[in-house]
Design a protein around this motif. Sequence first.
Motif, PDB file in Angstrom:
ATOM      1  N   PHE A 281      65.014  73.185  56.472  1.00  0.00           N
ATOM      2  CA  PHE A 281      65.497  72.487  55.302  1.00  0.00           C
ATOM      3  C   PHE A 281      65.076  71.225  55.366  1.00  0.00           C
ATOM      4  CE2 PHE A 281      68.063  76.293  56.593  1.00  0.00           C
ATOM      5  CZ  PHE A 281      68.193  77.004  54.971  1.00  0.00           C
ATOM      6  N   GLU A 282      64.280  71.006  54.359  1.00  0.00           N
ATOM      7  CA  GLU A 282      63.635  69.597  54.266  1.00  0.00           C
ATOM      8  C   GLU A 282      63.853  68.938  53.144  1.00  0.00           C
ATOM      9  OE1 GLU A 282      62.015  66.844  54.925  1.00  0.00           O
ATOM     10  OE2 GLU A 282      59.968  67.326  55.359  1.00  0.00           O
ATOM     11  N   THR A 283      64.104  67.544  52.941  1.00  0.00           N
ATOM     12  CA  THR A 283      64.439  66.816  51.739  1.00  0.00           C
ATOM     13  C   THR A 283      63.417  67.180  50.623  1.00  0.00           C
ATOM     14  OG1 THR A 283      65.185  65.091  53.162  1.00  0.00           O
ATOM     15  CG2 THR A 283      64.942  64.547  50.787  1.00  0.00           C
ATOM     16  N   LYS A 284      64.126  67.522  49.539  1.00  0.00           N
ATOM     17  CA  LYS A 284      63.258  67.780  47.989  1.00  0.00           C
ATOM     18  C   LYS A 284      62.298  66.603  47.648  1.00  0.00           C
ATOM     19  CE  LYS A 284      64.542  70.855  45.212  1.00  0.00           C
ATOM     20  NZ  LYS A 284      65.331  71.473  43.860  1.00  0.00           N
ATOM     21  N   PRO A 285      61.180  66.542  47.635  1.00  0.00           N
ATOM     22  CA  PRO A 285      60.248  65.385  47.155  1.00  0.00           C
ATOM     23  C   PRO A 285      60.688  65.008  45.687  1.00  0.00           C
ATOM     24  CG  PRO A 285      58.936  67.173  47.458  1.00  0.00           C
ATOM     25  CD  PRO A 285      60.256  67.578  47.714  1.00  0.00           C
ATOM     26  N   PRO A 286      60.509  63.892  45.096  1.00  0.00           N
ATOM     27  CA  PRO A 286      60.428  63.702  43.792  1.00  0.00           C
ATOM     28  C   PRO A 286      59.255  64.511  43.003  1.00  0.00           C
ATOM     29  CG  PRO A 286      60.259  61.720  45.191  1.00  0.00           C
ATOM     30  CD  PRO A 286      59.912  62.797  46.208  1.00  0.00           C
ATOM     31  N   LYS A 287      59.733  64.675  41.899  1.00  0.00           N
ATOM     32  CA  LYS A 287      58.599  65.456  41.138  1.00  0.00           C
ATOM     33  C   LYS A 287      57.428  64.990  40.944  1.00  0.00           C
ATOM     34  CE  LYS A 287      61.941  67.730  37.997  1.00  0.00           C
ATOM     35  NZ  LYS A 287      62.570  67.971  36.731  1.00  0.00           N
ATOM     36  N   ASP A 288      56.996  63.588  41.154  1.00  0.00           N
ATOM     37  CA  ASP A 288      55.798  63.178  41.139  1.00  0.00           C
ATOM     38  C   ASP A 288      54.984  63.000  42.487  1.00  0.00           C
ATOM     39  OD1 ASP A 288      57.334  60.991  42.019  1.00  0.00           O
ATOM     40  OD2 ASP A 288      56.539  59.683  40.537  1.00  0.00           O
ATOM     41  N   ALA A 289      55.616  63.583  43.366  1.00  0.00           N
ATOM     42  CA  ALA A 289      55.231  63.182  44.916  1.00  0.00           C
ATOM     43  C   ALA A 289      53.930  63.932  44.983  1.00  0.00           C
ATOM     44  CB  ALA A 289      56.217  63.451  46.176  1.00  0.00           C
ATOM     45  N   GLU A 290      53.116  63.321  45.823  1.00  0.00           N
ATOM     46  CA  GLU A 290      51.791  64.143  46.259  1.00  0.00           C
ATOM     47  C   GLU A 290      52.070  64.817  47.499  1.00  0.00           C
ATOM     48  OE1 GLU A 290      48.595  61.449  46.447  1.00  0.00           O
ATOM     49  OE2 GLU A 290      48.158  61.401  44.203  1.00  0.00           O
ATOM     50  N   MET A 291      52.965  64.554  48.120  1.00  0.00           N
ATOM     51  CA  MET A 291      53.078  65.490  49.427  1.00  0.00           C
ATOM     52  C   MET A 291      54.402  66.219  49.275  1.00  0.00           C
ATOM     53  SD  MET A 291      51.332  63.509  52.514  1.00  0.00           S
ATOM     54  CE  MET A 291      52.795  61.988  52.495  1.00  0.00           C
ATOM     55  N   PRO A 292      54.468  67.290  49.932  1.00  0.00           N
ATOM     56  CA  PRO A 292      55.894  68.078  49.914  1.00  0.00           C
ATOM     57  C   PRO A 292      56.848  67.512  50.992  1.00  0.00           C
ATOM     58  CG  PRO A 292      54.361  69.470  51.098  1.00  0.00           C
ATOM     59  CD  PRO A 292      53.464  68.209  50.300  1.00  0.00           C
ATOM     60  N   GLY A 293      56.446  66.869  51.684  1.00  0.00           N
ATOM     61  CA  GLY A 293      57.271  66.253  52.921  1.00  0.00           C
ATOM     62  C   GLY A 293      56.766  65.055  53.748  1.00  0.00           C
ATOM     63  N   GLY A 294      57.316  64.650  54.770  1.00  0.00           N
ATOM     64  CA  GLY A 294      56.919  63.679  55.701  1.00  0.00           C
ATOM     65  C   GLY A 294      56.841  62.366  54.665  1.00  0.00           C
ATOM     66  N   LEU A 295      57.970  62.055  53.874  1.00  0.00           N
ATOM     67  CA  LEU A 295      58.091  61.230  52.964  1.00  0.00           C
ATOM     68  C   LEU A 295      59.183  59.913  53.728  1.00  0.00           C
ATOM     69  CD1 LEU A 295      58.039  62.732  49.731  1.00  0.00           C
ATOM     70  CD2 LEU A 295      56.230  61.401  50.774  1.00  0.00           C
ATOM     71  N   GLY A 296      59.807  60.511  54.771  1.00  0.00           N
ATOM     72  CA  GLY A 296      60.906  59.818  55.331  1.00  0.00           C
ATOM     73  C   GLY A 296      62.272  59.673  54.704  1.00  0.00           C
ATOM     74  N   HIS A 297      62.344  60.540  53.643  1.00  0.00           N
ATOM     75  CA  HIS A 297      63.772  60.645  52.993  1.00  0.00           C
ATOM     76  C   HIS A 297      64.685  61.595  53.440  1.00  0.00           C
ATOM     77  CE1 HIS A 297      61.859  57.521  50.590  1.00  0.00           C
ATOM     78  NE2 HIS A 297      61.141  58.670  50.005  1.00  0.00           N
ATOM     79  N   SER A 298      65.883  61.444  53.725  1.00  0.00           N
ATOM     80  CA  SER A 298      66.841  62.563  54.078  1.00  0.00           C
ATOM     81  C   SER A 298      67.863  62.940  53.028  1.00  0.00           C
ATOM     82  CB  SER A 298      67.846  61.957  55.167  1.00  0.00           C
ATOM     83  OG  SER A 298      68.459  60.809  54.688  1.00  0.00           O
ATOM     84  N   PHE A 299      68.286  64.324  53.179  1.00  0.00           N
ATOM     85  CA  PHE A 299      69.385  64.745  52.302  1.00  0.00           C
ATOM     86  C   PHE A 299      70.731  64.807  52.858  1.00  0.00           C
ATOM     87  CE2 PHE A 299      67.835  68.577  54.355  1.00  0.00           C
ATOM     88  CZ  PHE A 299      69.050  69.142  54.473  1.00  0.00           C
ATOM     89  N   ASP A 300      71.927  64.897  52.077  1.00  0.00           N
ATOM     90  CA  ASP A 300      73.026  65.048  52.773  1.00  0.00           C
ATOM     91  C   ASP A 300      73.206  65.950  53.700  1.00  0.00           C
ATOM     92  OD1 ASP A 300      75.739  64.915  53.240  1.00  0.00           O
ATOM     93  OD2 ASP A 300      76.414  65.373  51.023  1.00  0.00           O
ATOM     94  N   TRP A 301      73.233  65.518  54.826  1.00  0.00           N
ATOM     95  CA  TRP A 301      73.327  66.537  55.928  1.00  0.00           C
ATOM     96  C   TRP A 301      74.616  67.642  55.964  1.00  0.00           C
ATOM     97  CZ3 TRP A 301      72.232  61.710  58.761  1.00  0.00           C
ATOM     98  CH2 TRP A 301      70.827  61.590  58.861  1.00  0.00           C
ATOM     99  N   ASN A 302      75.545  67.038  55.260  1.00  0.00           N
ATOM    100  CA  ASN A 302      76.913  67.845  55.349  1.00  0.00           C
ATOM    101  C   ASN A 302      76.690  68.969  54.441  1.00  0.00           C
ATOM    102  OD1 ASN A 302      78.915  66.415  56.652  1.00  0.00           O
ATOM    103  ND2 ASN A 302      78.516  64.573  55.558  1.00  0.00           N
ATOM    104  N   LEU A 303      75.566  69.035  53.675  1.00  0.00           N
ATOM    105  CA  LEU A 303      75.528  70.352  52.654  1.00  0.00           C
ATOM    106  C   LEU A 303      75.044  71.466  53.797  1.00  0.00           C
ATOM    107  CD1 LEU A 303      73.101  68.861  50.163  1.00  0.00           C
ATOM    108  CD2 LEU A 303      75.489  69.515  49.830  1.00  0.00           C
ATOM    109  N   MET A 304      74.841  71.198  54.941  1.00  0.00           N
ATOM    110  CA  MET A 304      74.337  72.335  55.801  1.00  0.00           C
ATOM    111  C   MET A 304      75.717  72.971  56.541  1.00  0.00           C
ATOM    112  SD  MET A 304      71.117  72.684  55.209  1.00  0.00           S
ATOM    113  CE  MET A 304      71.121  74.097  56.128  1.00  0.00           C
TER     114      MET A 304
END
Length: 214
Positions: free
Chosen positions: A131-154
């Motif tokens: 489970f990885e942070t969803k990237p912005p729609k215009d991002a060139e990479m699907p991951g490795g962007l250094g952004h987290s999502f709300d961990w409590n969702l898990m």
Amino acid sequence: MNVTAKICGLSTPEAVSAALDGGASHIGFIFFAKSPRNIDPEAAARLAAPARTKNVKVCAVTVDPDDEFLDRLVAALSPDIVQLHGKETPARTHAISQRTGRGVVKVIPVSDASDIAQASAYEPIVEHLMFETKPPKDAEMPGGLGHSFDWNLMGGHRFARPWFLAGGLDPWNVAEAVRQSGAPIVDVSSGVERGPGLKDPALITAFLEAVRRA
């Protein structure tokens, strides 16, 4: 709970040594041309050699790979796991698992609770989920962007497969991420770098020490 860690996006012997010496359970190599961590399978095979004697799993990170590249990857690197970080459907994921004969990790991009439900379609097929942070729609990479999502969702979710938590982790927040999410395995790439694609062995060591404390 014994939390383990994957150090991803490795490209130097020093970084590999730090991961192995620090007790990583997995090391990852990225095969995606747009990534600053991109590496070719033959170079990755040379770097991965020390892991083979330490029971550390070698993970090949791919994004919508075609069959020709998968064949080259298996022949050169012989990874334990193939990570799928693109838009692979369950059918394509199953086909990749059958073609390579390797365990597969399917990455599920998350921004809200509804995204987590996508995992159910992949659970019968894969060895692991991530489970990885969803990237912005215009991002060139699907991951490795250094952004987290709300961990409590898990929190409260139970899965049939062991799963990784990824996205925005670093030595200073990984313990809290584990506490909130309940993740059994954590994955880090940019959080142990001093610049894009430049792994810092000291940060790798610090991250793995933090995971042990978690």
